[in-house]
Scaffold this motif. Structure first.
Motif, PDB file in Angstrom:
ATOM      1  N   LEU A 157      40.337 -42.549  27.910  1.00  0.00           N
ATOM      2  CA  LEU A 157      41.029 -43.639  27.435  1.00  0.00           C
ATOM      3  C   LEU A 157      41.710 -44.623  28.387  1.00  0.00           C
ATOM      4  O   LEU A 157      42.119 -45.609  28.268  1.00  0.00           O
ATOM      5  N   ARG A 158      41.629 -44.154  29.801  1.00  0.00           N
ATOM      6  CA  ARG A 158      42.045 -45.148  30.568  1.00  0.00           C
ATOM      7  C   ARG A 158      41.172 -45.959  31.210  1.00  0.00           C
ATOM      8  O   ARG A 158      41.348 -47.076  31.870  1.00  0.00           O
ATOM      9  N   PHE A 159      39.912 -45.800  30.856  1.00  0.00           N
ATOM     10  CA  PHE A 159      38.700 -46.624  30.861  1.00  0.00           C
ATOM     11  C   PHE A 159      38.765 -47.459  29.956  1.00  0.00           C
ATOM     12  O   PHE A 159      38.778 -47.302  28.626  1.00  0.00           O
ATOM     13  N   ARG A 160      38.547 -48.847  30.193  1.00  0.00           N
ATOM     14  CA  ARG A 160      38.529 -50.079  29.237  1.00  0.00           C
ATOM     15  C   ARG A 160      37.452 -49.942  28.184  1.00  0.00           C
ATOM     16  O   ARG A 160      37.474 -50.193  27.020  1.00  0.00           O
ATOM     17  N   ASP A 161      36.405 -49.341  28.540  1.00  0.00           N
ATOM     18  CA  ASP A 161      34.995 -49.217  27.706  1.00  0.00           C
ATOM     19  C   ASP A 161      34.791 -47.811  26.785  1.00  0.00           C
ATOM     20  O   ASP A 161      33.595 -47.452  26.595  1.00  0.00           O
ATOM     21  N   ARG A 162      36.118 -47.385  26.864  1.00  0.00           N
ATOM     22  CA  ARG A 162      36.016 -45.922  26.034  1.00  0.00           C
ATOM     23  C   ARG A 162      36.620 -45.956  24.429  1.00  0.00           C
ATOM     24  O   ARG A 162      37.504 -46.780  24.490  1.00  0.00           O
ATOM     25  N   GLN A 163      36.098 -45.170  23.715  1.00  0.00           N
ATOM     26  CA  GLN A 163      36.672 -45.097  22.374  1.00  0.00           C
ATOM     27  C   GLN A 163      36.403 -43.736  21.774  1.00  0.00           C
ATOM     28  O   GLN A 163      35.395 -43.215  21.948  1.00  0.00           O
ATOM     29  N   VAL A 164      37.460 -43.269  21.136  1.00  0.00           N
ATOM     30  CA  VAL A 164      37.437 -41.690  20.621  1.00  0.00           C
ATOM     31  C   VAL A 164      37.823 -41.782  19.227  1.00  0.00           C
ATOM     32  O   VAL A 164      38.604 -42.304  18.671  1.00  0.00           O
TER      33      VAL A 164
ATOM     34  N   GLY B 155      43.278 -51.938   6.534  1.00  0.00           N
ATOM     35  CA  GLY B 155      44.246 -51.879   7.676  1.00  0.00           C
ATOM     36  C   GLY B 155      43.814 -50.728   8.606  1.00  0.00           C
ATOM     37  O   GLY B 155      44.366 -50.593   9.477  1.00  0.00           O
ATOM     38  N   ILE B 156      42.740 -50.133   7.982  1.00  0.00           N
ATOM     39  CA  ILE B 156      42.210 -49.150   9.204  1.00  0.00           C
ATOM     40  C   ILE B 156      41.426 -49.786  10.313  1.00  0.00           C
ATOM     41  O   ILE B 156      40.497 -50.542  10.129  1.00  0.00           O
ATOM     42  N   ASP B 157      42.091 -49.450  11.533  1.00  0.00           N
ATOM     43  CA  ASP B 157      41.598 -50.173  12.686  1.00  0.00           C
ATOM     44  C   ASP B 157      40.414 -49.518  13.472  1.00  0.00           C
ATOM     45  O   ASP B 157      40.780 -48.675  13.942  1.00  0.00           O
ATOM     46  N   LEU B 158      38.966 -49.985  13.031  1.00  0.00           N
ATOM     47  CA  LEU B 158      37.864 -49.360  13.709  1.00  0.00           C
ATOM     48  C   LEU B 158      37.664 -49.742  15.218  1.00  0.00           C
ATOM     49  O   LEU B 158      36.723 -49.158  15.890  1.00  0.00           O
ATOM     50  N   ASP B 159      38.347 -50.721  15.700  1.00  0.00           N
ATOM     51  CA  ASP B 159      38.438 -51.339  17.011  1.00  0.00           C
ATOM     52  C   ASP B 159      39.627 -50.583  17.968  1.00  0.00           C
ATOM     53  O   ASP B 159      39.528 -50.810  19.153  1.00  0.00           O
ATOM     54  N   ALA B 160      40.519 -49.758  17.217  1.00  0.00           N
ATOM     55  CA  ALA B 160      41.359 -49.322  18.226  1.00  0.00           C
ATOM     56  C   ALA B 160      40.669 -47.977  19.010  1.00  0.00           C
ATOM     57  O   ALA B 160      39.659 -47.587  18.839  1.00  0.00           O
ATOM     58  N   PRO B 161      41.247 -47.780  20.289  1.00  0.00           N
ATOM     59  CA  PRO B 161      40.686 -47.031  21.311  1.00  0.00           C
ATOM     60  C   PRO B 161      40.700 -45.543  21.020  1.00  0.00           C
ATOM     61  O   PRO B 161      39.873 -44.771  21.331  1.00  0.00           O
ATOM     62  N   LEU B 162      41.542 -45.252  19.575  1.00  0.00           N
ATOM     63  CA  LEU B 162      41.592 -43.980  19.469  1.00  0.00           C
ATOM     64  C   LEU B 162      41.887 -44.069  17.982  1.00  0.00           C
ATOM     65  O   LEU B 162      42.832 -44.861  17.420  1.00  0.00           O
ATOM     66  N   ILE B 163      40.957 -43.247  17.327  1.00  0.00           N
ATOM     67  CA  ILE B 163      41.105 -43.204  15.983  1.00  0.00           C
ATOM     68  C   ILE B 163      40.950 -41.295  15.483  1.00  0.00           C
ATOM     69  O   ILE B 163      40.218 -40.905  15.891  1.00  0.00           O
ATOM     70  N   VAL B 164      42.200 -41.137  14.622  1.00  0.00           N
ATOM     71  CA  VAL B 164      42.423 -39.679  14.516  1.00  0.00           C
ATOM     72  C   VAL B 164      42.278 -39.568  12.900  1.00  0.00           C
ATOM     73  O   VAL B 164      43.165 -40.225  12.203  1.00  0.00           O
ATOM     74  N   PHE B 165      41.499 -38.719  12.321  1.00  0.00           N
ATOM     75  CA  PHE B 165      41.625 -38.359  11.049  1.00  0.00           C
ATOM     76  C   PHE B 165      42.063 -37.112  10.988  1.00  0.00           C
ATOM     77  O   PHE B 165      41.642 -36.032  11.243  1.00  0.00           O
TER      78      PHE B 165
ATOM     79  N   HIS C 185      27.973 -45.632   9.928  1.00  0.00           N
ATOM     80  CA  HIS C 185      27.726 -47.193   9.323  1.00  0.00           C
ATOM     81  C   HIS C 185      28.678 -48.104   9.639  1.00  0.00           C
ATOM     82  O   HIS C 185      28.444 -49.315   9.667  1.00  0.00           O
ATOM     83  N   THR C 186      29.891 -47.832  10.048  1.00  0.00           N
ATOM     84  CA  THR C 186      31.092 -48.584  10.423  1.00  0.00           C
ATOM     85  C   THR C 186      31.469 -48.662  11.719  1.00  0.00           C
ATOM     86  O   THR C 186      32.154 -49.670  12.125  1.00  0.00           O
ATOM     87  N   TRP C 187      31.280 -47.541  12.421  1.00  0.00           N
ATOM     88  CA  TRP C 187      32.044 -47.393  13.711  1.00  0.00           C
ATOM     89  C   TRP C 187      30.903 -47.457  14.932  1.00  0.00           C
ATOM     90  O   TRP C 187      31.293 -48.149  15.808  1.00  0.00           O
ATOM     91  N   ILE C 188      30.003 -46.658  14.737  1.00  0.00           N
ATOM     92  CA  ILE C 188      28.785 -46.707  16.033  1.00  0.00           C
ATOM     93  C   ILE C 188      28.033 -47.971  15.962  1.00  0.00           C
ATOM     94  O   ILE C 188      27.347 -48.311  15.116  1.00  0.00           O
ATOM     95  N   ARG C 189      28.327 -48.850  16.994  1.00  0.00           N
ATOM     96  CA  ARG C 189      27.603 -50.092  17.088  1.00  0.00           C
ATOM     97  C   ARG C 189      27.349 -50.121  18.378  1.00  0.00           C
ATOM     98  O   ARG C 189      27.618 -49.893  19.258  1.00  0.00           O
ATOM     99  N   PRO C 190      25.822 -51.134  18.573  1.00  0.00           N
ATOM    100  CA  PRO C 190      25.393 -51.278  20.043  1.00  0.00           C
ATOM    101  C   PRO C 190      26.041 -52.420  20.632  1.00  0.00           C
ATOM    102  O   PRO C 190      25.714 -53.493  20.775  1.00  0.00           O
ATOM    103  N   ASP C 191      27.271 -51.988  21.196  1.00  0.00           N
ATOM    104  CA  ASP C 191      28.205 -53.048  21.832  1.00  0.00           C
ATOM    105  C   ASP C 191      28.514 -52.636  23.092  1.00  0.00           C
ATOM    106  O   ASP C 191      29.507 -53.142  23.849  1.00  0.00           O
ATOM    107  N   ARG C 192      27.865 -51.640  23.565  1.00  0.00           N
ATOM    108  CA  ARG C 192      27.861 -51.076  25.100  1.00  0.00           C
ATOM    109  C   ARG C 192      29.008 -50.285  25.303  1.00  0.00           C
ATOM    110  O   ARG C 192      29.539 -49.997  26.430  1.00  0.00           O
ATOM    111  N   LYS C 193      29.884 -49.951  24.334  1.00  0.00           N
ATOM    112  CA  LYS C 193      31.093 -49.047  24.392  1.00  0.00           C
ATOM    113  C   LYS C 193      30.644 -47.732  24.620  1.00  0.00           C
ATOM    114  O   LYS C 193      29.466 -47.351  23.897  1.00  0.00           O
TER     115      LYS C 193
END
Length: 470
Positions: A102-109, A258-268, A293-301
């Motif tokens: 997550l130190r890299f700007r183009d990462r999401q977990v 309020g569930i933020d799917l753009d946050a760098p880290l999403i914990v269920f 269907h809501t999180w994985i997108r072709p946005d180069r992340k």
């Protein structure tokens, strides 16, 4: 022919100083003894671009790993399998790996956290450090304005909704839907989506339509309305469990705002769900399709999907097929799937052995912590590990693992910095010392001193690797 001057010079030198060269007698020995004359060597590392893991035990070099950097060169797939018995460092590895990624700007977990401690998931401290509120799925809190995920959320395509409903029902039934039950579900879903436009459709609407199908549904297939109702009865009973049974409240309403799917880290946080009940694979199916269907997108992340206690997924054939599909297109969308499993036998001998084998085949990176000798031999046979690696797995100390990155096999010691330590070790109830235990305190002080030296080494390599990738 030799030069006469050289012959004369050599003869004169021998006369004055004696014979210069000596003749050595041949030595007969075995290859086992002769190998001692060769210096030890270590296999090459994975390069210097990526995330620092620790150091190679045999060479002492820093060990850097990143599936996104290695993909296409040394890795055919970015997926990762982590094996090992409890208490050997699997969780610590995954948490530091995520923090460093997550130190890299183009990462999401996204993390599916099935473990718990102190009433919360074991990733709770990591989430707090990142300023993230975990999505805590709890049947007891769902009725009191808890978190809800709607399988009929409009952000999921109609095809995805129907596939999700089928998966939920098949997981609960333990077998696939027959054609008649599938038809009843399909027409009920189509009717609900076509007629409810002023709000989010919910599962209650599907259950009601299955119990009281529209005459048009029967006319379309030229069958009696009572037949359509009978075909959908089992489906309605299964979905009723999510509406009015032990899982009520989590999936029978609109998705929580309020569930933020753009946050760098999403914990269920799944720690309040019984891991041995049918609720867990049903929950995994809903979360998996919802994310697909809501999180994985072709946005180069570059996205990482990490699943703790992954055998609960792979042991259900229908959920395993869902995740197998997710892994297949994940390479195209920059997704790395990380599965954490205690024993390989948990999945290869389970109900979904065929699906498990396919998922394991897609995992080009395998990290194996200490296991008993018989388990290590079975693991080595399934994963194709070299014999020397299989032999040392039972002897590995906590924090040390065998890494197999598409055939590049190394023994690696995972290093944790002092700032990461309080976030990644989750066995506080077993390890915290009391104020009346001076011996434990002295041991802790010595351990911290050693860790500080390791931390300086890790931070130096981390800064170097970050600047290289960035």
């Amino acid at each position: 022919m030799r030069d006469p001057l050289s012959v004369l010079t050599e003869a004169f030198t021998s006369f004055l100083f004696g014979k210069v060269e000596t003749t050595r007698l041949p030595v007969r020995t075995s290859t086992g003894q002769a190998q001692a004359v060769y210096l030890p060597t270590a296999a090459p590392g994975l390069g210097d671009s990526g995330v620092i893991i620790g150091r190679e035990v045999y060479s002492g070099k820093g060990y850097i790993y990143d599936p996104f950097q290695l993909y296409g060169q040394q890795l055919p797939a970015p997926h990762w399998l982590v094996l090992g018995e409890s208490g050997n460092g699997k969780s610590a590895l995954e948490k530091t790996y995520v923090l460093r990624q997550l130190r890299f700007r183009d990462r999401q977990v996204v993390v599916l956290d099935a473990q718990g401690e102190d009433g919360v998931g074991e990733w709770n401290l990591v989430a707090q450090e990142m300023g993230i509120t975990p999505i805590r799925l709890d049947p007891t809190a769902a009725l009191d304005d808890g978190i809800r995920l709607n399988p009929l959320d409009p952000s999921i395509t109609s095809t995805g909704q129907l596939a999700l409903l089928r998966t939920i029902i098949e997981v609960a039934l333990g077998h696939g839907l027959d054609e008649r039950s599938g038809f009843a579900l399909k027409v009920a879903h189509a009717y609900v989506n076509a007629t409810i436009t002023n709000r989010q459709p919910v599962l209650t609407d599907i259950v009601e339509q299955l119990r009281h199908p529209e005459p048009e549904s029967a006319l379309a297939m030229n069958v009696a309305i009572d037949d359509v109702r009978a075909w959908g009865l089992d489906v309605a009973l299964v979905l009723d469990r999510l509406v009015d049974g032990d899982l009520r409240g989590m999936f029978d309403g609109p998705t929580t705002v309020g569930i933020d799917l753009d946050a760098p880290l999403i914990v269920f946080d799944l720690s309040h769900i019984d891991r041995n009940s049918i609720a867990m694979p049903i929950l995994m199916a809903i979360v998996g399709v919802w994310l697909e269907h809501t999180w994985i997108r072709p946005d180069r992340k570059k996205r990482i999907f990490l699943v703790e206690e992954a055998w609960h997924i792979i042991n259900s054939p229908f959920v395993a097929q869902l995740f197998q599909r997710l892994l297949k297109f994940g390479r195209r969308l920059g997704l790395s799937f990380v599965a954490v499993v205690h024993h390989l036998s948990d999945v290869v001998d389970g109900a979904a052995a065929k699906e498990a084998a396919a998922i394991l085949k897609m995992a080009s990176t395998r990290t194996i912590y200490a296991q008993k000798a018989d388990e290590a031999r079975a693991t080595g046979q399934v994963l194709g590990l070299p014999r020397w690696a299989v032999e040392i797995i039972p002897t590995l100390s906590p924090g040390i693992a065998v890494w197999d990155v598409n055939g590049n096999v190394q023994v690696v010691k995972h290093l944790v910095t002092e700032s990461e330590r309080p976030l990644v070790f989750t066995d506080r109830a077993m390890t915290e010392s009391s104020s009346t235990a001076p011996d434990d305190d002295a041991l802790r002080a010595a351990e911290l001193e050693a860790e500080e030296r390791a931390a300086a080494f890790v931070e130096q390599l981390t800064d170097s690797s970050e600047s290289t990738v960035a």
